[in-house]
Design a protein around this motif. Structure first.
Motif, short mmCIF file in Angstrom:
data_model
loop_
_atom_site.label_atom_id
_atom_site.label_comp_id
_atom_site.label_asym_id
_atom_site.label_seq_id
_atom_site.Cartn_x
_atom_site.Cartn_y
_atom_site.Cartn_z
N PHE A 73 0.78 -1.28 0.10
CA PHE A 73 -0.08 -0.04 0.29
C PHE A 73 0.74 1.21 -0.15
O PHE A 73 2.11 1.25 0.37
N TYR A 74 0.22 2.31 -0.28
CA TYR A 74 1.10 3.62 -0.23
C TYR A 74 0.04 4.71 0.55
O TYR A 74 -0.97 4.48 0.55
N ALA A 75 0.95 5.66 1.47
CA ALA A 75 0.21 6.59 2.12
C ALA A 75 0.98 7.70 2.28
O ALA A 75 2.16 7.80 1.85
N THR A 76 0.47 8.77 2.97
CA THR A 76 1.15 9.87 3.21
C THR A 76 1.62 9.79 4.85
O THR A 76 0.94 9.49 5.64
N LEU A 77 2.86 10.35 4.73
CA LEU A 77 3.58 10.31 6.30
C LEU A 77 3.80 11.65 6.45
O LEU A 77 4.55 12.28 5.59
N ASN A 78 3.43 12.25 7.77
CA ASN A 78 3.79 13.65 8.05
C ASN A 78 4.70 13.53 9.23
O ASN A 78 3.90 13.12 10.35
N THR A 79 5.72 14.17 9.47
CA THR A 79 6.76 14.17 10.52
C THR A 79 7.42 15.60 10.43
O THR A 79 7.74 15.90 9.30
N ALA A 80 7.78 16.16 11.30
CA ALA A 80 9.00 17.41 11.28
C ALA A 80 8.47 18.59 10.21
O ALA A 80 9.36 18.94 9.53
N ASN A 81 6.98 18.70 10.12
CA ASN A 81 6.74 19.50 9.15
C ASN A 81 6.90 19.38 7.72
O ASN A 81 7.06 20.26 6.86
N HIS A 82 7.23 17.97 7.26
CA HIS A 82 7.22 17.48 6.11
C HIS A 82 6.50 16.14 5.70
O HIS A 82 6.08 15.38 6.64
N THR A 83 6.05 16.19 4.80
CA THR A 83 5.13 15.00 4.05
C THR A 83 5.83 14.26 3.15
O THR A 83 6.74 14.55 2.32
N TYR A 84 5.72 12.81 3.17
CA TYR A 84 6.52 11.77 2.68
C TYR A 84 5.39 10.87 1.83
O TYR A 84 4.47 10.36 2.50
N LEU A 85 5.84 10.37 0.71
CA LEU A 85 4.98 9.36 0.06
C LEU A 85 5.73 8.17 0.71
O LEU A 85 7.09 8.15 0.58
N VAL A 86 4.85 6.88 1.30
CA VAL A 86 5.71 5.96 2.03
C VAL A 86 4.70 4.72 1.17
O VAL A 86 3.87 4.60 0.70
N ARG A 87 5.76 3.82 0.87
CA ARG A 87 5.27 2.51 0.66
C ARG A 87 5.50 1.43 1.77
O ARG A 87 6.19 1.52 2.40
N GLY A 88 4.21 0.58 1.89
CA GLY A 88 4.09 -0.18 2.98
C GLY A 88 3.58 -1.54 2.63
O GLY A 88 3.32 -2.02 1.49
N SER A 89 3.79 -2.36 3.84
CA SER A 89 3.73 -3.82 3.58
C SER A 89 2.83 -4.13 4.77
O SER A 89 3.05 -4.06 5.91
N LEU A 90 1.54 -4.86 4.55
CA LEU A 90 0.58 -5.12 5.67
C LEU A 90 1.22 -6.27 6.34
O LEU A 90 1.09 -6.24 7.43
N SER A 91 1.94 -7.42 5.73
CA SER A 91 2.52 -8.37 6.04
C SER A 91 3.50 -8.19 7.29
O SER A 91 3.62 -8.93 8.19
N ARG A 92 4.27 -7.17 6.65
CA ARG A 92 5.61 -6.95 7.53
C ARG A 92 5.41 -5.87 8.53
O ARG A 92 6.36 -5.38 9.42
N HIS A 93 4.35 -5.23 8.40
CA HIS A 93 3.83 -3.72 9.27
C HIS A 93 5.04 -2.80 9.22
O HIS A 93 5.50 -2.38 10.38
#
Length: 340
Positions: free
Chosen positions: A214-234
């Motif tokens: 899956f893909y999602a937005t991560l926000n931290t330290a006033n920056h946003t990132y596109l992240v690629r995630g794995s449901l099985s590996r968390h």
């Protein structure tokens, strides 16, 4: 009058005033809703009917046109989006569906607090399971196979443009009904290293067809990132910066997203990112788009924009995904599109 009785009188008066204020707010909101539920001259043709998520060749959405079917899940033929609308009895604040599985986020304002919940739906729009939400509905998605559903809510703040906001993003396995309450429990790899912070927020999940990526937005330290995630590996891994509300193309090679810009009064513009080359292509829509776009097919994306002169309403627009062409109204008075 004794000091104790005076304090009790003040307390009772304050409680009555607050109760009256709360009731007034609810009545005012109800009056506005009643006006919005009245059909407007020149509005689209909307009628009650049977709507299922297995109807191929149709586009489901939330009807935002004034009238008794406002906020109801509705559909039109994909080949004739301006045609007559068939509306169900189900009403939602956010909606999405794929492969006969739907997710409906509902929000009901009460005197003291707002009640929010997620409904998992079968192909006939029957509720299979209900989950309480920790905040105001924001985003909803279902994986291409229908196995996974995701939703994002605002726990505090009211929009992504607010100076102070917090989100919570959950993912549900619709086969086992096992819920991951928050993506914040996933391990984060940022710039090749494990990352921990207290200000992490996720939103805008979009699923690949393998029922793991899956893909999602991560926000931290006033920056946003596109992240690629794995449901099985968390786990999630950052890819590029300044990507919000990603939407994966049907072939899994591109992501449509909103990018924060500093041009005039616009906040976000729509782009498409090639996941193989990480090349960005600006789309022809120049208005600020605060939505998670939806791919109608391999070449076109759709998104909601506020309707001119209609408070609380929106129109669905579409634009080519290669940066060419001109934006056009797809469905007036609509939001949350889901191609069936």
């Amino acid at each position: 009058m004794t000091p104790l009785r005076r304090r009790l009188l003040i307390l009772v008066t304050a409680v009555l005033l607050l109760a009256g204020l709360g009731t007034g707010v609810v009545l005012h909101a109800a009056a506005r809703a009643d006006r919005a539920n009245q059909p407007q001259p020149g509005g689209p043709a909307v009628s009650s009917g049977t709507l299922t998520l297995g109807q191929k060749g149709r586009l489901a959405f939330l009807n935002a046109a004034a009238g008794p079917h406002r906020t109801a899940v509705a559909s039109v033929p994909s080949s004739d989006p301006e045609g007559a609308r068939i509306a169900s009895n189900l009403k939602c604040a956010r909606f999405y569906a794929a492969a006969g599985t739907g997710v409906c986020l509902q929000s009901v304002t009460g005197v003291l607090k707002q009640s929010n919940r997620a409904l998992i739906l079968d192909a006939s729009l029957r509720t299979l399971r209900t989950f309480p939400l920790a905040g105001t509905p924001s985003r909803a998605r279902v994986s291409p196979s229908g196995r996974f559903a995701a939703w994002t809510v605002f726990v505090s703040g009211e929009s992504y443009s607010s100076a102070f906001f917090s989100t919570r993003t959950s993912i549900l396995d619709t086969r086992t009904m096992r819920l991951t309450p928050s993506l914040e429990t996933f391990s984060i790899v940022k710039d090749g290293k494990r990352y921990h912070a207290s200000d992490i927020n996720f939103w805008g999940v979009t699923f690949a067809s393998d029922d793991d990526t899956f893909y999602a937005t991560l926000n931290t330290a006033n920056h946003t990132y596109l992240v690629r995630g794995s449901l099985s590996r968390h786990t999630v891994t950052t890819l590029v910066q300044n990507v919000e509300c990603p939407s994966l193309s049907p072939d899994g090679t591109r992501v449509a997203f909103k990018k924060r810009v500093l041009s005039g009064t616009a906040l976000w513009h729509e782009y498409v990112l090639d996941l193989r080359t990480l090349k960005e292509t600006a789309l022809a829509e120049r208005h600020s788009v605060d939505d998670q776009a939806t791919w109608l097919d391999h070449h076109t994306v759709a998104y909601a924009l506020p309707a001119n002169g209609k408070v609380g309403s929106s129109d669905l627009w579409s634009v080519p995904a290669d940066g060419t062409g001109t934006p056009r109204v797809l469905i007036a008075g609509a939001s949350s599109p889901a191609p069936l």
